[in-house]
Design an enzyme around this catalytic site. Structure first.
Site, PDB file in Angstrom:
ATOM      1  N   HIS A 360       7.875 -10.866  -7.572  1.00 49.44           N
ATOM      2  CA  HIS A 360       6.873  -9.797  -7.511  1.00 49.44           C
ATOM      3  C   HIS A 360       6.963  -8.913  -6.281  1.00 49.44           C
ATOM      4  O   HIS A 360       6.214  -7.944  -6.174  1.00 49.44           O
ATOM      5  CB  HIS A 360       5.460 -10.372  -7.570  1.00 49.44           C
ATOM      6  CG  HIS A 360       5.043 -10.786  -8.942  1.00 49.44           C
ATOM      7  ND1 HIS A 360       4.474  -9.918  -9.839  1.00 49.44           N
ATOM      8  CD2 HIS A 360       5.133 -11.961  -9.583  1.00 49.44           C
ATOM      9  CE1 HIS A 360       4.217 -10.557 -10.967  1.00 49.44           C
ATOM     10  NE2 HIS A 360       4.611 -11.802 -10.847  1.00 49.44           N
ATOM     11  N   LYS A 551      -6.871   0.206  -5.229  1.00 49.23           N
ATOM     12  CA  LYS A 551      -5.877  -0.859  -5.156  1.00 49.23           C
ATOM     13  C   LYS A 551      -6.082  -1.550  -3.815  1.00 49.23           C
ATOM     14  O   LYS A 551      -6.812  -1.025  -2.960  1.00 49.23           O
ATOM     15  CB  LYS A 551      -4.455  -0.292  -5.247  1.00 49.23           C
ATOM     16  CG  LYS A 551      -4.208   0.891  -4.289  1.00 49.23           C
ATOM     17  CD  LYS A 551      -2.824   1.516  -4.454  1.00 49.23           C
ATOM     18  CE  LYS A 551      -2.668   2.337  -5.706  1.00 49.23           C
ATOM     19  NZ  LYS A 551      -1.652   1.836  -6.601  1.00 49.23           N
ATOM     20  N   ARG A 552      -5.456  -2.699  -3.617  1.00 51.07           N
ATOM     21  CA  ARG A 552      -5.601  -3.360  -2.322  1.00 51.07           C
ATOM     22  C   ARG A 552      -5.228  -2.380  -1.201  1.00 51.07           C
ATOM     23  O   ARG A 552      -4.394  -1.498  -1.392  1.00 51.07           O
ATOM     24  CB  ARG A 552      -4.707  -4.607  -2.244  1.00 51.07           C
ATOM     25  CG  ARG A 552      -5.263  -5.791  -3.023  1.00 51.07           C
ATOM     26  CD  ARG A 552      -4.303  -6.948  -3.011  1.00 51.07           C
ATOM     27  NE  ARG A 552      -3.020  -6.532  -3.519  1.00 51.07           N
ATOM     28  CZ  ARG A 552      -1.865  -6.707  -2.875  1.00 51.07           C
ATOM     29  NH1 ARG A 552      -1.824  -7.304  -1.697  1.00 51.07           N
ATOM     30  NH2 ARG A 552      -0.740  -6.309  -3.419  1.00 51.07           N
ATOM     31  N   LYS A 557       1.096   0.840   0.536  1.00 50.39           N
ATOM     32  CA  LYS A 557       0.498   1.659  -0.530  1.00 50.39           C
ATOM     33  C   LYS A 557       0.052   3.029  -0.008  1.00 50.39           C
ATOM     34  O   LYS A 557      -0.296   3.912  -0.764  1.00 50.39           O
ATOM     35  CB  LYS A 557      -0.669   0.906  -1.160  1.00 50.39           C
ATOM     36  CG  LYS A 557      -0.227  -0.345  -1.945  1.00 50.39           C
ATOM     37  CD  LYS A 557      -1.425  -1.102  -2.488  1.00 50.39           C
ATOM     38  CE  LYS A 557      -1.074  -2.369  -3.247  1.00 50.39           C
ATOM     39  NZ  LYS A 557      -0.617  -2.135  -4.636  1.00 50.39           N
ATOM     40  N   THR A 659       0.383  -1.714 -11.728  1.00 54.90           N
ATOM     41  CA  THR A 659      -0.208  -1.707 -13.069  1.00 54.90           C
ATOM     42  C   THR A 659      -1.418  -0.782 -13.077  1.00 54.90           C
ATOM     43  O   THR A 659      -1.807  -0.287 -14.133  1.00 54.90           O
ATOM     44  CB  THR A 659      -0.640  -3.118 -13.521  1.00 54.90           C
ATOM     45  OG1 THR A 659      -1.388  -3.725 -12.462  1.00 54.90           O
ATOM     46  CG2 THR A 659       0.571  -3.972 -13.862  1.00 54.90           C
ATOM     47  N   LYS A 663      -2.948   1.759 -16.076  1.00 58.02           N
ATOM     48  CA  LYS A 663      -4.341   1.817 -16.537  1.00 58.02           C
ATOM     49  C   LYS A 663      -4.877   3.245 -16.442  1.00 58.02           C
ATOM     50  O   LYS A 663      -5.589   3.715 -17.334  1.00 58.02           O
ATOM     51  CB  LYS A 663      -5.230   0.911 -15.671  1.00 58.02           C
ATOM     52  CG  LYS A 663      -4.881  -0.550 -15.724  1.00 58.02           C
ATOM     53  CD  LYS A 663      -5.625  -1.312 -14.611  1.00 58.02           C
ATOM     54  CE  LYS A 663      -4.987  -2.651 -14.369  1.00 58.02           C
ATOM     55  NZ  LYS A 663      -5.446  -3.271 -13.096  1.00 58.02           N
TER      56      LYS A 663
HETATM   57  C1  LIG Z   1      -4.829  -3.395 -11.957  1.00 58.32           C
HETATM   58  C2  LIG Z   1      -5.513  -3.972 -10.799  1.00 58.32           C
HETATM   59  C3  LIG Z   1      -4.839  -4.113  -9.585  1.00 58.32           C
HETATM   60  C4  LIG Z   1      -3.433  -3.625  -9.373  1.00 58.32           C
HETATM   61  O1  LIG Z   1      -3.453  -2.290  -8.967  1.00 58.32           O
HETATM   62  P1  LIG Z   1      -2.151  -1.573  -8.358  1.00 58.32           P
HETATM   63  O2  LIG Z   1      -2.559  -0.153  -8.271  1.00 58.32           O
HETATM   64  O3  LIG Z   1      -1.037  -1.788  -9.335  1.00 58.32           O
HETATM   65  O4  LIG Z   1      -1.897  -2.188  -7.036  1.00 58.32           O
HETATM   66  C5  LIG Z   1      -5.518  -4.659  -8.519  1.00 58.32           C
HETATM   67  N1  LIG Z   1      -6.796  -5.073  -8.635  1.00 58.32           N
HETATM   68  C6  LIG Z   1      -7.475  -4.947  -9.789  1.00 58.32           C
HETATM   69  C7  LIG Z   1      -8.882  -5.413  -9.861  1.00 58.32           C
HETATM   70  C8  LIG Z   1      -6.862  -4.408 -10.908  1.00 58.32           C
HETATM   71  O5  LIG Z   1      -7.549  -4.303 -12.062  1.00 58.32           O
END
Ligand SMILES: *Cc1c(COP(=O)(O)O)cnc(C)c1O
Length: 817
Positions: A360, A551-552, A557, A659, A663
């Site tokens: 990952h 995101k985190r 990022k 991911t 979304k």
């Molecule tokens: C999808 C998701 C992530 C991943 O987000 P990235 O933008 O791909 O880092 C992290 N936390 C939650 C709660 C998510 O639903």
């Protein structure tokens, strides 16, 4: 043993039947009557009524799996970021409307009640959420799969923002009980730690250990619109000795429970702070605890129908979600060799047939290693096994590479530089029949650069499976307005076959459809605006462009790149307040790891900038900056459907897949992004005209680094950027503490700017100008948004799981008819 034919009520799902079930469950399950029931009690009663309807399917699927002696997939993950279950289960069963009506008949507002369900936040971010999407898809595709993990008592911390800073509070998600799980006190395995090994009668024995029991809790995972279900089995630590009775009787109450408390700490908390040796040891114990119980459990399940290990590899596939479960490899070897007396060579062959591993991350600091000394103390037998595997592997490697000492040192399972450490990714690669990355770019970088020696030795082992997301949660559940609109035009089947969405392309220039599409988005934006007002007191206008980076919080990022652009935009508006700006609401959300100081400073900066911008009368509605607290699955379901713009701006080569990007595009947001991770594949799928790509590619990042990157020069040459950075440095946003952000300035300008924020700034600002220009043309914008939705077929986790099942696990769906 002949089974008795049980007589039980077949539960149908008419409104009347549901109402009766809820009443029964409130009375007999929750133990309340209507007069005293609180909303939480109603929710629990309704949840139990739903669970009852899942159980029959669950029993049936399990029976079919057993009768067809299917091959099963065991998906091992330290994290499952599931979120809420209630609405998801209603949609899977197709009883959402009936339940809503049944509850309304009892005087309960279902949507309000559903908000009371706590998130199962047994994960941190993308990796844990991926595991949850995979469970959903495995069940929906009727792949016989078990998720295995840890039932943490405290999930991911709850984030509060106090005076602009992240404050962490414990997430005791089980406080109100968990109606979705079944405790299985009869399923317990002993897990050992410490001790030493001896040889007796030609076998190694691991003796003088301390132990803790792992007890199973099962959760039903419903498939969507199928009677197939799967099981998520989570392990909870139970002391082998409940109470030191003699200590208790002598009045030493603390000592009486001390051993119990200590051993049960193993499943107390997700992510113990690993900045201390004690924290690291606890994490190691967690990793071993759950894989040991899992390996014992799957061997027992196999042995119920098989007397030898001859068909083990035909019936078992074990998948390692990153390296956290890699101790499953030496543990399975130990069980096979030491306990079941399978000869070493044969056991190793079996291991190499059943395991597969997903990598990952390629960031060197995130590649897991364990101190040999700690392993010798906690898992002495496993260390021996790892050394034996390594000795054989290095023999093969020498044969393959000739005596190239550098290569051997690079690929050894043991890092011999300084304090010796076991490299978990190397162990995973050597033991697995397949190793995959999670996007095309990531898999390429993995095989060509980071693990190139392994790829040279085992070329057929390396492969790619691009991540995906479940459309059930991320569109059907999260965005009722858009789902309903899509249903009206192309039918409902997209939930199970996301490629159906490509039919929307034919409608992209249809004026009526476009305007309904915009209306659906607007409803989601209004829903969010209300929540923002309620939770943060910030008022935002739904006609503004909603720009999301959720995101985190992590330097790679590059939330900082986004903040810098916000500041530049703010300065531009202040300089010409009368110009016709495209109004924007820039929304951030995300947690910072508790020991990650820089990430926490970034959160504070975002909030300080927000404070200034949001209260500047010259700015008004032209720009708002909002930080939404406590990012998690439920917050994501709220904010993502409201996004116009999706920020996916990691430095190229750092985001394995992402991911969140999928979304957001699925919900009709346009992406501004770098050529990183799955952004590249999203760009191909939606078309270059419908995405805003900017910045250095992974290759250009390498070149720039090789030729000497000089961020200070960029700072000096770009006046707008320089002003923004100077404002950060001199306390323009933090007059109460002018030096608060000086480290951010120096990190970017003087200390190398490791993630090349400044190198990409000008291109990013230009891309944002293009975003504004497009947003001024609602027709064009909507066309692009529709293209994004229509292009998302391949990003369903159903496609991802079908690839894993076919190419890696070699499993087939179970017939549940
Ligand atoms: C999808 C998701 C992530 C991943 O987000 P990235 O933008 O791909 O880092 C992290 N936390 C939650 C709660 C998510 O639903």
């Amino acid at each position: 043993m002949t089974a008795v034919d049980l007589e039980f009520d077949q539960l149908n799902s008419t409104v009347d039947a549901l109402r009766r079930s809820i009443s029964n469950r409130l009375m007999y399950g929750v133990g309340k009557d209507a007069a005293t029931a609180r909303p939480q009690d109603w929710l629990n009663a309704a949840a139990l009524a739903v669970r009852d309807r899942l159980v029959a399917r669950w029993m049936k699927t399990t029976r079919h799996q057993y009768e067809q002696d299917v091959k099963r997939v065991y998906y091992l993950s330290m994290e499952f970021l599931i979120g809420r279950t209630f609405t998801n289960a209603l949609l899977a069963l197709g009883i959402y409307d009936q339940m809503k009506e049944a509850l309304a008949g009892l005087g309960v507002d279902m949507e309000a009640a559903a908000e009371l369900e706590p998130d199962a936040a047994l994960g941190n971010g993308g990796l844990g959420r991926l595991a949850a999407c995979f469970l959903d898809s495995m069940a929906t595709l009727a792949i016989p799969g078990f998720g295995y993990g840890i039932r943490y008592e405290y999930g991911m911390f709850r984030q509060k923002i106090i005076a602009g800073e992240q404050v962490e509070t414990p997430d005791y998600w089980l406080r109100a009980g968990n109606p979705w799980e079944f405790p299985r006190p009869e399923v317990q395995y002993m897990v050992h730690f410490g001790g030493r090994t001896i040889e007796r009668d030609g076998h190694v024995q691991w003796i003088e250990t301390e132990h803790v029991n792992a007890m199973a809790y099962d959760t039903v995972i419903p498939g969507f619109a199928t009677s197939a279900t799967n099981t998520l089995r989570l392990w909870s630590a139970r002391a082998t000795e409940e109470l030191d009775l003699s200590a208790f009787n002598q009045g030493d109450y603390r000592r009486a429970v001390e051993a119990k408390e200590t051993s049960e700490n193993v499943s107390r908390l997700l992510y113990p702070d690993d900045s201390t040796p004690a924290g690291r040891e606890l994490r190691l114990r967690q990793e071993y605890f759950f894989v040991s119980a899992t390996m014992q459990d799957l061997i027992r399940r196999y042995q119920r129908t098989h007397s030898t290990f001859g068909r083990f590899a035909e019936k078992v596939a074990i998948h390692l979600n990153d390296t956290h479960p890699v101790f499953a490899i030496p543990e399975l070897m130990r069980l096979l060799v030491d306990i079941h007396h399978v000869p070493w060579d044969r056991a190793w062959k079996l291991v190499q047939q059943v395991f597969s591993y997903t990598n990952h991350t390629l960031m060197p600091e995130a590649l897991e290693t364990w101190d040999v000394e700690m392993l010798a103390r906690l898992l002495p037998r496993h260390l021996e096994i790892i050394f034996d595997i390594n000795a054989e592997f290095l023999k093969d490697a020498s044969a393959h590479f000739g005596h190239d000492v550098d290569v051997i040192r690079r690929i050894s399972l043991v890092d011999e530089y300084g304090q010796r450490r076991v490299r978990m990714a190397h162990l995973a690669i050597v033991a697995s029949q397949k190793v995959n990355g999670v996007s095309k770019l990531h898999s390429q970088l993995m095989a060509r650069e980071f693990f190139k020696d392994f790829a040279h030795m085992f070329p057929a082992r390396f492969t790619n499976v691009t991540n995906g997301i479940t459309p059930r949660r991320w569109l059907a559940q999260a965005s009722p307005p858009l789902s309903a609109l899509i249903d009206q035009h192309i039918g409902t089947h997209w939930r199970r076959d996301l490629f159906e969405l490509s039919k929307l392309r034919a409608l992209k220039s249809d004026a009526a459809f476009s305007s309904e599409f915009r209306a659906a988005k607007r409803r989601n934006k209004i829903r969010l605006a209300h929540r923002l007002m309620h939770d943060t007191g910030i008022m935002v206008h739904p006609d503004a462009l909603f720009d999301l980076q959720v995101k985190r919080i992590h330097e790679y990022k590059r939330q900082l790149l986004n903040v810098l652009h916000v500041i530049v935009r703010y300065n531009r508006i202040r300089a010409e307040p009368e110009r016709d700006w495209v109004p924007r609401v820039v929304i951030f959300a995300g947690k910072a790891a508790s020991a990650y100081k820089m990430a926490k400073t970034v959160i504070k900066l975002i909030n300080d900038v927000g404070e200034k911008v949001n209260n500047d009368p010259l700015i008004g509605d032209q720009l708002k900056v909002v930080f939404v607290p406590n990012y998690g699955v439920s917050v994501a379901e709220l904010v993502i459907p409201a996004a116009d713009l999706s920020e996916q701006i990691s430095m190229a080569g750092t985001e394995a897949s992402g991911t969140g990007n999928m979304k957001l595009a699925l919900n009709g947001a346009l992406t501004v992004g770098t050529m990183d991770g799955a952004n590249i594949e999203i760009c191909d799928a939606v078309g270059r005209d419908h995405i805003f790509i900017f910045g250095h590619t992974a290759e250009q990042v390498d070149d720039l680094r090789a030729t000497g990157y000089r961020p200070r020069q960029i700072y000096e040459e770009n006046a707008e950027l320089r002003l923004a950075l100077d404002q950060i440095r001199t306390g323009y946003f933090s007059p109460d503490d002018p030096r608060r952000f000086s480290d951010i300035f120096h990190t970017l300008v003087d200390w190398g700017d490791h993630y090349m924020v400044l190198a990409d700034f000008a291109a990013f600002a230009e891309a944002q100008d293009a975003v504004d220009a497009r947003f001024r043309e609602p027709r064009q914008w909507t066309e692009s948004a529709i293209e994004n939705v229509a292009g998302m077929g391949q990003f369903s986790s159903d496609r991802t799981i079908a690839e894993y099942a076919h190419d890696i696990w070699h499993v087939k769906p179970v017939d549940v008819s």
